[in-house]
Design a protein around this motif. Structure first.
Motif, short mmCIF file in Angstrom:
data_model
loop_
_atom_site.label_atom_id
_atom_site.label_comp_id
_atom_site.label_asym_id
_atom_site.label_seq_id
_atom_site.Cartn_x
_atom_site.Cartn_y
_atom_site.Cartn_z
N THR A 75 89.53 46.49 35.88
CA THR A 75 90.18 46.33 37.18
C THR A 75 89.18 46.56 38.31
OG1 THR A 75 92.33 47.03 36.32
CG2 THR A 75 92.01 47.13 38.71
N PRO A 76 88.93 45.58 39.18
CA PRO A 76 87.97 45.74 40.26
C PRO A 76 88.49 46.71 41.32
CG PRO A 76 88.53 43.43 39.89
CD PRO A 76 89.53 44.24 39.16
N VAL A 77 87.60 47.56 41.82
CA VAL A 77 87.95 48.53 42.85
C VAL A 77 87.06 48.30 44.08
CG1 VAL A 77 88.08 50.98 43.47
CG2 VAL A 77 88.67 50.23 41.15
N ILE A 78 87.69 48.14 45.22
CA ILE A 78 86.97 47.98 46.49
C ILE A 78 87.16 49.26 47.30
CG2 ILE A 78 86.82 46.66 48.65
CD1 ILE A 78 88.01 44.28 47.07
N ILE A 79 86.05 49.84 47.76
CA ILE A 79 86.08 51.10 48.51
C ILE A 79 86.01 50.82 50.01
CG2 ILE A 79 84.92 53.31 48.91
CD1 ILE A 79 85.99 53.24 46.16
N HIS A 99 82.96 46.28 45.24
CA HIS A 99 82.32 46.12 46.54
C HIS A 99 82.66 47.32 47.42
CE1 HIS A 99 80.27 43.92 49.72
NE2 HIS A 99 80.09 42.91 48.89
N TYR A 100 82.02 47.35 48.58
CA TYR A 100 82.10 48.48 49.51
C TYR A 100 82.19 47.90 50.90
CZ TYR A 100 80.47 52.95 51.55
OH TYR A 100 80.36 54.12 52.26
N ILE A 101 83.21 48.27 51.66
CA ILE A 101 83.40 47.71 53.00
C ILE A 101 83.63 48.83 54.00
CG2 ILE A 101 85.90 47.36 52.68
CD1 ILE A 101 85.54 44.72 54.30
N THR A 102 83.02 48.72 55.16
CA THR A 102 83.06 49.78 56.17
C THR A 102 84.05 49.43 57.28
OG1 THR A 102 80.74 50.27 55.74
CG2 THR A 102 81.67 51.14 57.77
N LYS A 103 84.92 50.38 57.63
CA LYS A 103 85.83 50.21 58.76
C LYS A 103 85.04 50.32 60.07
CE LYS A 103 89.66 52.59 56.38
NZ LYS A 103 90.55 53.77 56.43
#
Length: 448
Positions: A75-79, A99-103
């Protein structure tokens, strides 16, 4: 098909905004206001992707990712985080975050990530199922004849390396199964094993499948797409029927092997790739090089380790092994109880030329299992329904297996072409053969 999505964040307003946004698209959305709530949701259902905040009071995003990975590696997890740092990004990636995404971020950017993650997860789960389904054991996949044992010995020596392997052999000799065996014996076994049939797609579509494309790269490219070389990061890419590659695609593949970089179709940015290349061909690539159809430099890059698979007619001592395996497989599939094979039937099998090799044998055994009336496969199990069977000119009641199989093959091609509305590429794909092989068969049987 809708993507099932679990969104985890301890900020109610932000959680509401994301749920509202994704609910309007092709998503089935579940939310959790804490790490504990997320674990409860994951215990009750499976999701195509999980999007979680990094900073939460009870269980943070990294801890949630670790917990998920203990029982689920697909299961893919995006932070998501509002305090993004290089260190935390690296840690999340090492732990298996997709992947990793910044607010703050645009919802569309997160949506693109979720779609990619969902497709990636589904693909890897499917591959895992296929590995389980086709992992029949070394005796079946490879056989016990001396020629095959020599190939096995070479595989044992090279599987642990990243050296490119070129598997050569006639159609139906099991090249894809040998390729998968090399992958499963390698240090990349827990990563993706992705296959592409180089004969099944037009040049533009093949390049898109291999290297990916950017939005607007060609008509119909309504969004960016990752190629298989990028999807297979850390794993193995299997290029079946490599001899069918167009010259332009050969140049791009050569660069990918040499530089470990690819450029998506229509894109300018290079992407680093880490994959092991295994290729296969039923053609004589040396002759193709002489004819100017295949690049010699690409051949040398692909054939660091060349493997030659013998045709079935040169390893007939393996025939009983394959027959036993296929009878068991089709017993299970069709709920039959066949426990014996008549010696006359085996004698017929031994005298066939088997131009289609193991694949042709598999089709013959499937037909025999289906037509058998009792617990034994007799000659008439294969010949049932043939107009020549039982007639005055039937050579003492037996029709050559070659004639039976060729007629069945001809009818299968006619059906496949009809179901594909004459589309030969689709018909070949549905038949599980190379497009060039279909053309050859159509010429052999005088089909238009």
């Amino acid at each position: 098909m809708k993507h099932s999505l679990l969104i985890v964040d301890d900020e109610p307003d932000f959680l509401h905004v994301l749920k509202s946004y994704f609910s309007f698209g092709d998503f089935e959305v579940q939310t959790a206001a804490s790490g504990e709530a997320a674990l409860e949701a994951l215990a009750q259902a499976t999701y195509d992707a999980v999007v979680t905040d990094m900073a939460m009071p009870d269980i943070n995003g990294i801890e949630l990712l670790k917990t998920i990975r203990q029982t689920d590696r697909y299961t893919p997890v995006i932070i998501m985080t509002g305090v993004g740092t290089i260190e935390s990004a690296v840690e999340a990636t090492k732990l298996g975050a997709f992947h990793y995404i910044t607010k703050p971020f645009k919802p569309q950017d997160l949506e693109n990530l979720v779609v990619r993650a969902s497709e990636h997860g589904r693909m890897n789960r499917q591959l895992a199922r296929q590995e389980s389904e086709y992992d029949e054991g070394p005796d079946f996949v490879m056989g016990q004849s001396k020629k095959v044992r020599d190939v096995i010995s070479m595989i044992q020596k090279v599987a642990g390396s990243d050296a490119p392997v070129l598997i050569m052999g006639e159609t139906g000799t099991g090249k894809s199964l040998f390729a998968r065996r090399i992958h499963l014996k390698s240090s990349r076994a827990r990563r993706a094993f992705l296959t592409i049939d180089c004969a099944a797609l037009a040049e533009t579509l093949l390049e898109s499948e291999l290297f990916g494309h950017v939005k607007g790269a060609f008509t119909g490219a309504i969004s960016a797409k990752r190629g298989l070389l990028e999807e297979a990061q850390g794993g193995t890419i299997f290029l079946d029927e490599i001899g069918e590659l167009a010259p332009g695609t050969q140049v791009k593949l050569l660069r990918a092997i040499q530089e470990h970089e690819i450029k998506p179709v229509g894109g300018n940015k290079s992407i680093r790739v880490d994959v092991r290349f295994i290729s296969a061909t039923s053609r004589d690539l040396r002759k193709e090089i002489e004819a100017g159809n295949f690049r010699e430099d690409l051949y040398f890059r692909l054939a660091v380790i060349p493997l030659h698979l013998p045709p079935l007619r040169d390893r007939m001592e393996d025939l009983p092994l394959f027959v036993d395996h296929f009878v068991k497989r089709f017993n299970k599939r069709y709920k039959k109880q066949i426990h014996r094979v008549d010696q006359g039937f085996m004698n017929m099998l031994k005298t066939s030329p088997w131009k289609g090799n193991v694949r042709e044998l598999e089709n013959a055994i499937e037909r025999a299992v289906l037509l058998a009336d009792d617990e034994t496969i007799h000659m008439d199990s294969l010949l049932f329904g043939s107009p020549a069977a039982g007639g005055p000119d039937n050579r003492e009641g037996a029709l050559l297996l070659k004639d039976v199989i060729e007629e069945a093959e001809k009818q299968a091609i006619i059906r496949a072409l009809a179901e594909a509305d004459g589309n030969r590429t689709l018909a070949a794909r549905n038949l599980g053969i190379a497009r060039r092989t279909l053309y050859d068969k159509m010429g052999q049987y005088q089909l238009k």
